[in-house]
Enzyme design. Structure first.
Site, PDB file in Angstrom:
ATOM      1  N   GLY A  13       0.802  -1.229   0.000  1.00 50.46           N
ATOM      2  CA  GLY A  13       0.000   0.000   0.000  1.00 50.46           C
ATOM      3  C   GLY A  13       0.830   1.273   0.000  1.00 50.46           C
ATOM      4  N   ASN A  15       1.686   3.025  -2.637  1.00 51.94           N
ATOM      5  CA  ASN A  15       1.016   3.995  -3.517  1.00 51.94           C
ATOM      6  C   ASN A  15      -0.180   4.624  -2.807  1.00 51.94           C
ATOM      7  OD1 ASN A  15       1.912   4.378  -6.456  1.00 51.94           O
ATOM      8  ND2 ASN A  15       2.298   2.204  -6.041  1.00 51.94           N
ATOM      9  N   ARG A  65     -16.077 -14.593  -7.666  1.00 54.68           N
ATOM     10  CA  ARG A  65     -15.519 -13.257  -7.960  1.00 54.68           C
ATOM     11  C   ARG A  65     -16.585 -12.161  -7.830  1.00 54.68           C
ATOM     12  NH1 ARG A  65     -10.853 -12.263  -9.934  1.00 54.68           N
ATOM     13  NH2 ARG A  65     -10.569 -14.370 -10.745  1.00 54.68           N
ATOM     14  N   ARG A  91      -6.432  -8.177  -7.919  1.00 56.47           N
ATOM     15  CA  ARG A  91      -7.608  -8.979  -8.224  1.00 56.47           C
ATOM     16  C   ARG A  91      -8.091  -8.618  -9.617  1.00 56.47           C
ATOM     17  NH1 ARG A  91      -9.410 -13.019  -6.085  1.00 56.47           N
ATOM     18  NH2 ARG A  91     -11.583 -12.416  -6.332  1.00 56.47           N
ATOM     19  N   ILE A  92      -8.535  -9.628 -10.353  1.00 57.51           N
ATOM     20  CA  ILE A  92      -9.209  -9.351 -11.618  1.00 57.51           C
ATOM     21  C   ILE A  92     -10.658  -9.038 -11.263  1.00 57.51           C
ATOM     22  CG2 ILE A  92     -10.004 -10.400 -13.772  1.00 57.51           C
ATOM     23  CD1 ILE A  92      -7.297 -11.859 -13.844  1.00 57.51           C
ATOM     24  N   LEU A  93     -11.189  -7.983 -11.839  1.00 59.69           N
ATOM     25  CA  LEU A  93     -12.514  -7.517 -11.424  1.00 59.69           C
ATOM     26  C   LEU A  93     -13.600  -8.091 -12.329  1.00 59.69           C
ATOM     27  CD1 LEU A  93     -11.392  -3.835 -10.896  1.00 59.69           C
ATOM     28  CD2 LEU A  93     -11.937  -5.489  -9.085  1.00 59.69           C
ATOM     29  N   HIS A 109      -0.265   0.879 -13.155  1.00 65.59           N
ATOM     30  CA  HIS A 109       0.365  -0.346 -13.641  1.00 65.59           C
ATOM     31  C   HIS A 109       1.835  -0.044 -13.923  1.00 65.59           C
ATOM     32  CE1 HIS A 109       0.679  -4.249 -15.538  1.00 65.59           C
ATOM     33  NE2 HIS A 109       1.320  -3.671 -16.528  1.00 65.59           N
ATOM     34  N   SER A 136       2.167   3.692 -15.603  1.00 65.85           N
ATOM     35  CA  SER A 136       1.008   4.316 -16.251  1.00 65.85           C
ATOM     36  C   SER A 136      -0.185   4.330 -15.304  1.00 65.85           C
ATOM     37  CB  SER A 136       0.575   3.511 -17.485  1.00 65.85           C
ATOM     38  OG  SER A 136       1.656   3.238 -18.340  1.00 65.85           O
ATOM     39  N   ALA A 173       8.616   6.881  -9.112  1.00 65.26           N
ATOM     40  CA  ALA A 173       7.869   7.589 -10.164  1.00 65.26           C
ATOM     41  C   ALA A 173       6.360   7.467  -9.907  1.00 65.26           C
ATOM     42  CB  ALA A 173       8.232   7.024 -11.534  1.00 65.26           C
ATOM     43  N   GLU A 174       5.950   6.299  -9.453  1.00 60.47           N
ATOM     44  CA  GLU A 174       4.520   6.094  -9.189  1.00 60.47           C
ATOM     45  C   GLU A 174       4.004   7.056  -8.123  1.00 60.47           C
ATOM     46  OE1 GLU A 174       4.163   1.774  -8.471  1.00 60.47           O
ATOM     47  OE2 GLU A 174       3.467   1.646 -10.541  1.00 60.47           O
TER      48      GLU A 174
HETATM   49  C1  GAR Z   1       2.761  -0.977  -7.712  1.00 58.35           C
HETATM   50  O1  GAR Z   1       4.031  -0.905  -8.268  1.00 58.35           O
HETATM   51  C2  GAR Z   1       1.726  -1.069  -8.797  1.00 58.35           C
HETATM   52  O2  GAR Z   1       2.091  -0.406  -9.987  1.00 58.35           O
HETATM   53  C3  GAR Z   1       1.631  -2.536  -9.023  1.00 58.35           C
HETATM   54  O3  GAR Z   1       1.717  -3.110  -7.750  1.00 58.35           O
HETATM   55  C4  GAR Z   1       2.545  -2.281  -6.936  1.00 58.35           C
HETATM   56  C5  GAR Z   1       1.834  -2.069  -5.617  1.00 58.35           C
HETATM   57  O4  GAR Z   1       2.697  -1.566  -4.650  1.00 58.35           O
HETATM   58  N1  GAR Z   1       0.392  -2.894  -9.661  1.00 58.35           N
HETATM   59  C6  GAR Z   1       0.243  -3.871 -10.539  1.00 58.35           C
HETATM   60  O5  GAR Z   1       1.129  -4.638 -10.846  1.00 58.35           O
HETATM   61  C7  GAR Z   1      -1.163  -3.986 -11.109  1.00 58.35           C
HETATM   62  N2  GAR Z   1      -1.182  -4.757 -12.306  1.00 58.35           N
HETATM   63  P1  GAR Z   1       2.141  -0.893  -3.344  1.00 58.35           P
HETATM   64  O6  GAR Z   1       1.192  -1.867  -2.668  1.00 58.35           O
HETATM   65  O7  GAR Z   1       3.350  -0.627  -2.502  1.00 58.35           O
HETATM   66  O8  GAR Z   1       1.459   0.377  -3.747  1.00 58.35           O
END
Ligand code: GAR
Length: 315
Positions: A13, A15, A65, A91-93, A109, A136, A173-174
């Site tokens: 978590g 991000n 699901r 999770r795939i929604l 992503h 992205s 970057a995220e």
């Molecule tokens: C992030 O890097 C995000 O881009 C990626 O999971 C990580 C979560 O990290 N998401 C995917 O791969 C989705 N397809 P976090 O829990 O520390 O934010």
């Protein structure tokens, strides 16, 4: 009024934390009203709870699901959120869930989409000898890691990078990309130019529509004929942005105001034949607004035009 956001996570978590701390900056246009997870041990839940953000966890194990998604949807709705932000929600929604949040659900992503959808994005970028990787933010659609890209940041791949070292820098970057992209996206809800452009799109979908400024308001009418829609922007200093459309009369007007007094109002100086519909409440259903505009056009259009539309509709 800030946009209310629910963040869905499965793991660290970080991000989510970046989004949460950005929300504490002055003038951030969103607030986080819920952090929810399919994993009750997700580290991010502790961060959110300690910061005073409501949390919710429900494991998907043993559930279909769609059933799990429905439980998450219920918790999100209860929180008052009007946006769903996926931040490492692994999770795939279900299509039902995606449809419910269409246009209001974002995902991050770790690749430069459309490259490297799915898993192991960093390893794949390194193996392909790409000079840059990246991240992205995109709107979520039924396809995995698809949907319109709202923002990207490129991250150079260093000689000797492993998937892990690259992932660490992509995460930096995220943390810049997600809060900024989300802020810009939700700010559209109260942005007069964006709201007017949306109305314009539906107004010009009507035959023989044109636009003029009337008392400073963007105003849509039939060429050489009557007006069918106005956009009222902070008119008389009320601070609101509203669409004004034709209705059948005072009874319909009273019924609408009675049903939702925040959304509908009697527009000053327009009389009983019009209703004002707020566009800046953050939950505008644009298909519904499109229907209002089409109905209003029909109420003022000459017979020869409505007949043409009716004939066209039969084919
Ligand atoms: C992030 O890097 C995000 O881009 C990626 O999971 C990580 C979560 O990290 N998401 C995917 O791969 C989705 N397809 P976090 O829990 O520390 O934010």
């Amino acid at each position: 009024m800030k946009a209310k956001v629910a963040v869905l996570i499965s793991g660290a978590g970080t991000n989510m934390a970046a989004l949460l701390y950005a929300a504490k900056l002055p003038n951030c246009p969103y607030e986080i009203v819920l952090v929810a997870s399919n994993n009750s041990d997700a580290e991010g839940l502790k961060i959110a709870a300690t910061e005073g953000v409501p949390v919710f966890a429900k494991s998907h194990v043993g559930l279909e699901r769609a059933a799990h998604d429905a439980i998450m949807h219920e918790a999100i709705t209860q929180s008052g959120a009007t946006y769903v932000v996926l931040a490492g929600y692994m999770r795939i929604l279900s299509t039902e869930f995606v449809a419910k949040w269409g246009g209001r659900m974002l995902n991050i992503h770790p690749s430069l989409l459309p490259k490297y959808k799915g898993l192991h994005t960093h390893q794949r970028a390194i193996e392909a000898k790409d000079p840059v990787a990246g991240t992205s933010v995109h709107l979520v659609t039924a396809e995995l890691d698809d949907g319109p890209v709202l923002g990207q940041i490129e991250v150079a791949i260093l000689p000797g990078d492993t998937a892990n070292t690259l992932a660490d820098r992509v995460k930096m970057a995220e943390y810049q990309l997600y809060p900024k992209t989300l802020a810009d996206y939700v700010a559209r809800d109260t942005n007069p130019e964006y709201l007017t452009a949306q109305v314009r799109k539906y107004a010009f979908a009507q035959p023989e529509a044109d636009e003029v400024l009337s008392h400073g308001m963007p105003c849509f009418g039939i060429i050489g004929g009557k007006k069918f829609a106005y956009v009222s922007i902070d008119h008389h200093g009320d601070g609101n942005i509203a669409l004004l459309v034709k209705i059948s009369g005072i009874e319909e007007q009273a019924m609408l105001i009675d049903s939702d007094a925040e959304r509908y109002h009697r527009p000053a100086y327009f009389g009983d034949g019009w209703v004002g519909i707020r566009l800046d409440l953050g939950d505008t259903d644009w298909d519904h607004i499109g229907d209002w505009i089409a109905k209003s056009w029909r109420a003022v259009a000459p017979k020869k035009l409505t007949k043409l539309v009716d004939v066209a509709a039969e084919f």
